[in-house]
Every structure is written in C-alpha cells, then in structure tokens.
Scaffold this active site. Structure first.
Site, PDB file in Angstrom:
ATOM      1  N   SER A 133      47.960  29.780  88.093  1.00  0.00           N
ATOM      2  CA  SER A 133      48.652  31.071  88.113  1.00  0.00           C
ATOM      3  C   SER A 133      48.370  31.804  89.419  1.00  0.00           C
ATOM      4  O   SER A 133      47.252  31.779  89.933  1.00  0.00           O
ATOM      5  CB  SER A 133      48.178  31.940  86.939  1.00  0.00           C
ATOM      6  OG  SER A 133      48.346  31.281  85.708  1.00  0.00           O
ATOM      7  N   ASP A 151      48.634  34.144  78.390  1.00  0.00           N
ATOM      8  CA  ASP A 151      48.592  33.157  79.469  1.00  0.00           C
ATOM      9  C   ASP A 151      48.594  31.729  78.946  1.00  0.00           C
ATOM     10  O   ASP A 151      48.728  30.781  79.715  1.00  0.00           O
ATOM     11  CB  ASP A 151      47.337  33.392  80.333  1.00  0.00           C
ATOM     12  CG  ASP A 151      47.341  32.573  81.610  1.00  0.00           C
ATOM     13  OD1 ASP A 151      48.403  32.471  82.258  1.00  0.00           O
ATOM     14  OD2 ASP A 151      46.282  32.014  81.972  1.00  0.00           O
ATOM     15  N   GLN A 187      55.034  35.964  84.981  1.00  0.00           N
ATOM     16  CA  GLN A 187      54.007  35.279  85.763  1.00  0.00           C
ATOM     17  C   GLN A 187      54.667  34.345  86.765  1.00  0.00           C
ATOM     18  O   GLN A 187      55.710  33.758  86.490  1.00  0.00           O
ATOM     19  CB  GLN A 187      53.087  34.467  84.844  1.00  0.00           C
ATOM     20  CG  GLN A 187      51.946  33.765  85.553  1.00  0.00           C
ATOM     21  CD  GLN A 187      51.072  32.978  84.584  1.00  0.00           C
ATOM     22  OE1 GLN A 187      51.172  31.754  84.508  1.00  0.00           O
ATOM     23  NE2 GLN A 187      50.226  33.672  83.828  1.00  0.00           N
TER      24      GLN A 187
END
Length: 317
Positions: A252, A230, A302
């Site tokens: 996110s 991430d 993502q």
C-alpha cells in the site's frame, strides 16, 4: 476513548457467540502510553509477506489520535501514507501532534516510527455532531446474507479437499489457513479454483471483528474498521490479471477513509470493493462498508504498488 455508543438494534446481526472480548480491542489496538501524545503499539498478526499489516498501523494510529481529542467529537475522515516498510520484529511508536482544535472540527497528525525513522504518517479529522437536512446515499447491493455463505476457514477447507487443486494453490491456501487473523470473512462470490478465469476488478464479502466488542464507544469501532478496511483491499486490482501474472511485489502507498454513520465492527458488514484503474505499476481501489440494514457506514480508497511478472506457459513438447 469513550464517546457516543455504536448502534445496537439498527445494524442487526446479533453479537458473535461467546463472551470473549475481541483481540483487536484487548491486544492489537490497546496502545501503551509512554508520555503525553506518545504511544507504543505491538503486533498480533503478521501477513505471509513478513511486513507489518497496513490495517494494523492505520488502526493503531487512529487509536493514538482519538486519545488526544474530547469525548464529544467523532472521527469523520483520515488520510495516510505508508512511507517505509514496517519491521514486525520491533514495536511501533506513535507520536501525535495536536494540529488544530476548533469549535466544530479538530485535526490530529500522527507519525509512526521504527528505528528512529517514520514508516507512516496520518492526518485524522474529528467533528462535533452536526445534524443536517442534506442527506443521501447509494443503495446497498443485493447479496445473500452471511448466514447463507461459507466462512473463510470452511471455504479454504473446501478448496483443499479438491483432488484436482494445483499444488501452487494448495501451498498458498495452507499458509493462509495457518494464520490466526482477528477478523471473520465470508466471500459473496468465491472463485472456483478449478475453473481459472479473469474476473472483473470487483469483489464483495461480509466482514466483522472476531470476538465481542459491544456497543462501547464509537471511536473504538472506527479504529477496528480501520484495521479491517485494509484486508484484501488492494488485491481487488489483481482480479482481472491474477491468472496471467505472478505478483512480484505489492504494498500500500496510501489509505483514506470517511466515516458516515455509526456502526458496530463486531457485527457483519458488507465490504464492497472495486478497482476503477490500474497502470504504471500501481492500482487504485475503492470500497464501501455497509451495515446490514442498508446504511452506508464507511467509504475507503487506497493506491498501492503492484509489480507483476507474466506467467510463462509450460511447453508441451
């Protein structure tokens, strides 16, 4: 959480110097068991946004899920949604539901809770090892090895020594340098701040966990990779626009990972990131983590909220 060992000789890159255990294993991903399938996680590094780092929540949720499966199964995918902003002032509770335990595949659902409300939900799927003659993969990009590149700290120091660096960038870089991030990064094509220009929505960097994890068990290396995956990921969608826009809000929305081959998260891996689309105040990013020997270890995707404001040029009059 022991299982099959991560590869040693195939990946290469050697152990990080020193014998210190990675803080990602000893602290960040070391959950406190409270009851059966109930765990508490604490925080190590908090971004400048003062919101919980999404990779920490993904990694801790995968640790919790992995503790509820047998040693002979391995995570092959996870799919997550971030539903509320995490509070860095309080721990996170992780509740695991044993959704299904099958002969070949097992599914675990994890809910992360703060202040009595879910902030994150995740489903992870685990599989018994099943060899197959059906195999293929993309080719790893040709890039300089990490030994030939500046680490993140040295690169920031180089930027800060530039007398022509704008103050807005100097403040931001000093803020980044003050944070003790538990991963090491080496950018393949670092930007030249004195020559501001938009870039393609693509970036590549070498990454590994700080400290030593060792061969250990593969489940832990997957949890560390979940944390790593991430970092700077969603920012790939900003690269074509970063010189024309100021980021007003960026978080996110979801995060997915697919684990293909064994790897060591404390050895250098190439993180290849790209953003095929952005619009509607959202950006989509995709990534691949490559072992140094050219084996594709992990794929990621993502989507996140990205709200920006156009920069207004200062008048010369």
């Amino acid at each position: 959480m022991s299982s099959s060992q991560a590869p040693e000789d195939q990946q290469g890159g050697g152990d990080p110097p020193g014998d210190l255990r990675s803080v990602l294993v000893t602290s960040v991903l070391n959950l406190e068991p409270l009851d059966e399938d109930l765990f508490r996680g604490r925080h190590y590094w908090v971004p400048t946004t003062q919101r919980l780092f999404g990779g920490q929540i993904v990694g801790q949720a995968l640790v919790a899920a992995a503790k509820s499966v047998s040693e002979d199964v391995h995570v092959h995918s996870l799919h997550c949604y971030f539903v509320r902003t995490g509070d860095p002032k309080v721990p996170v509770l992780y509740q695991v539901e044993r959704t299904r335990t099958g002969t070949s595949f097992s599914v675990r659902s994890v809910k992360a809770v703060q202040h009595g409300q879910p902030i994150f939900i995740c489903q992870a799927s685990f599989q018994q090892s099943q060899p197959s003659p059906l195999q293929h993969q993309f080719s790893m990009p040709a890039v300089p090895p990490p030994e030939e590149l500046l680490d993140h700290e040295a690169l920031i120091d180089q930027y800060l020594r530039d007398p022509n660096l704008q103050e807005m960038y100097r403040v931001g870089l000093n803020r980044i340098a003050a944070k003790e991030v538990p991963i090491e990064i080496k950018l393949v094509n670092p930007p030249i701040l004195s020559q501001l220009q938009s870039k393609e929505p693509k970036q590549m960097f070498w990454v590994r966990a700080r400290g030593h994890i060792g061969e250990g068990d593969m489940k832990m290396h997957c949890c560390v990779a979940a944390y790593i995956s991430d970092y700077a990921f969603l920012g790939t969608a900003l690269l074509p626009h970063q010189w024309q826009c100021n980021v007003h809000f960026m978080v996110s929305l979801d995060h997915s990972m697919w684990f293909h081959n064994p790897f060591r998260a404390d050895h250098w891996m190439l993180y290849e990131c790209e953003s095929p689309w952005a619009g509607g105040s959202r950006g989509l990013v995709q990534g691949r983590l490559w072992r140094r020997d050219g084996i594709l270890a992990v794929s990621c995707a993502q989507e996140g909220v990205i709200r920006v404001k156009s920069r207004v040029s200062e008048s010369k009059l």
